[in-house]
Design a protein around this motif. Sequence first.
Motif: not given
Length: 65
Positions: A1-10, A54-57
């Motif tokens: 899956m693709r998530v946003e980790l600290n502003g970057e797509q991962v 999901a957006r994760i910080e």
Amino acid sequence: MRVELNGEQVETAAATLSELIEEQGLAAPSVATALNGEFVPRGMRDGTVLTDGARIEVLSPMQGG
């Protein structure tokens, strides 16, 4: 899956926030986490399921003065 980790797509295979932290090599005991703008306490990371987009910080404490 693709998530946003600290502003970057991962791209990740992690199913939970805890697994993502481990997968990314982050120091789990010393970071603060948020999922989609909501704080996630350390004790709840194992049960916090990630979804595509999901957006994760993940924030590390900083020292200074």
